[in-house]
Write a protein that holds these residues in place. Structure first.
Motif, PDB file in Angstrom:
ATOM      1  N   LEU A 109       3.354   9.893  -9.380  1.00  0.00           N
ATOM      2  CA  LEU A 109       2.603  10.215 -10.595  1.00  0.00           C
ATOM      3  C   LEU A 109       1.985  11.603 -10.486  1.00  0.00           C
ATOM      4  O   LEU A 109       2.035  12.391 -11.439  1.00  0.00           O
ATOM      5  CB  LEU A 109       1.494   9.179 -10.831  1.00  0.00           C
ATOM      6  CG  LEU A 109       1.877   7.961 -11.655  1.00  0.00           C
ATOM      7  CD1 LEU A 109       0.702   6.986 -11.733  1.00  0.00           C
ATOM      8  CD2 LEU A 109       2.296   8.364 -13.059  1.00  0.00           C
ATOM      9  N   LYS A 110       1.415  11.891  -9.342  1.00  0.00           N
ATOM     10  CA  LYS A 110       0.795  13.203  -9.146  1.00  0.00           C
ATOM     11  C   LYS A 110       1.832  14.309  -9.230  1.00  0.00           C
ATOM     12  O   LYS A 110       1.590  15.350  -9.844  1.00  0.00           O
ATOM     13  CB  LYS A 110       0.037  13.253  -7.824  1.00  0.00           C
ATOM     14  CG  LYS A 110      -1.247  12.455  -7.861  1.00  0.00           C
ATOM     15  CD  LYS A 110      -2.015  12.543  -6.581  1.00  0.00           C
ATOM     16  CE  LYS A 110      -3.272  11.674  -6.698  1.00  0.00           C
ATOM     17  NZ  LYS A 110      -4.105  11.730  -5.536  1.00  0.00           N
ATOM     18  N   SER A 138       1.631   6.507  -6.589  1.00  0.00           N
ATOM     19  CA  SER A 138       0.548   7.445  -6.910  1.00  0.00           C
ATOM     20  C   SER A 138       0.998   8.879  -6.662  1.00  0.00           C
ATOM     21  O   SER A 138       0.742   9.772  -7.471  1.00  0.00           O
ATOM     22  CB  SER A 138      -0.683   7.111  -6.060  1.00  0.00           C
ATOM     23  OG  SER A 138      -1.709   8.047  -6.309  1.00  0.00           O
ATOM     24  N   ALA A 168       2.282   1.612  -3.399  1.00  0.00           N
ATOM     25  CA  ALA A 168       1.241   2.106  -4.306  1.00  0.00           C
ATOM     26  C   ALA A 168       0.973   3.579  -4.039  1.00  0.00           C
ATOM     27  O   ALA A 168       0.814   4.371  -4.977  1.00  0.00           O
ATOM     28  CB  ALA A 168      -0.039   1.281  -4.147  1.00  0.00           C
ATOM     29  N   ASP A 169       0.924   3.933  -2.751  1.00  0.00           N
ATOM     30  CA  ASP A 169       0.702   5.335  -2.399  1.00  0.00           C
ATOM     31  C   ASP A 169       1.863   6.205  -2.883  1.00  0.00           C
ATOM     32  O   ASP A 169       1.658   7.304  -3.401  1.00  0.00           O
ATOM     33  CB  ASP A 169       0.536   5.495  -0.888  1.00  0.00           C
ATOM     34  CG  ASP A 169      -0.796   4.943  -0.385  1.00  0.00           C
ATOM     35  OD1 ASP A 169      -1.699   4.721  -1.230  1.00  0.00           O
ATOM     36  OD2 ASP A 169      -0.928   4.762   0.843  1.00  0.00           O
ATOM     37  N   ARG A 203       0.846  -1.213   0.000  1.00  0.00           N
ATOM     38  CA  ARG A 203       0.000   0.000   0.000  1.00  0.00           C
ATOM     39  C   ARG A 203       0.867   1.244   0.000  1.00  0.00           C
ATOM     40  O   ARG A 203       0.592   2.205  -0.707  1.00  0.00           O
ATOM     41  CB  ARG A 203      -0.923  -0.002   1.226  1.00  0.00           C
ATOM     42  CG  ARG A 203      -2.301  -0.447   0.881  1.00  0.00           C
ATOM     43  CD  ARG A 203      -3.269  -0.135   2.009  1.00  0.00           C
ATOM     44  NE  ARG A 203      -3.911  -1.403   2.348  1.00  0.00           N
ATOM     45  CZ  ARG A 203      -4.081  -1.892   3.533  1.00  0.00           C
ATOM     46  NH1 ARG A 203      -3.687  -1.221   4.581  1.00  0.00           N
ATOM     47  NH2 ARG A 203      -4.658  -3.039   3.714  1.00  0.00           N
TER      48      ARG A 203
END
Length: 104
Positions: free
Chosen positions: A21-22, A18, A14-15, A11
């Motif tokens: 990516l942001k 993410s 993944a966080d 997690r």
């Protein structure tokens, strides 16, 4: 417990992915904004130059129109004067003709 920590790690990964990516999207958007701002500045400069050119040409055209009006008035004055001169010459010729007839 290992599963929970493995899930927790995935997690977090993944966080983090993410978030990365942001951050990349934000960086791309900032770059696009920078490019658009530069293009906008260029467009504003072009508009300013064109406005100055238009103003200058408008001033020139105004001057030319004033000169044209002055020339038209002068031509009209000369035409009228010429017409009067022609009429005066015709009258003088008529008077001469009358005098010639009278002297015959």
């Amino acid at each position: 417990m290992k599963r929970l920590s493995s899930n927790s790690k995935s997690r977090k990964s993944a966080d983090e992915a993410s978030a990365d990516l942001k951050h990349e999207e934000i960086a791309q958007l900032r770059e696009k904004i920078f490019i658009l701002e530069r293009e906008n500045d260029d467009a504003n400069q072009t508009i300013k130059r064109l406005t100055e050119t238009l103003s200058s040409r408008k001033h020139t055209l105004s001057g030319l129109l004033q000169k044209s009006d002055a020339i038209k008035k002068e031509l009209e004055t000369r035409r009228i004067a010429h017409g009067k001169t022609v009429d005066e010459l015709r009258l003088a010729n008529s008077q001469l003709d009358v005098l010639r007839l009278e002297n015959q």
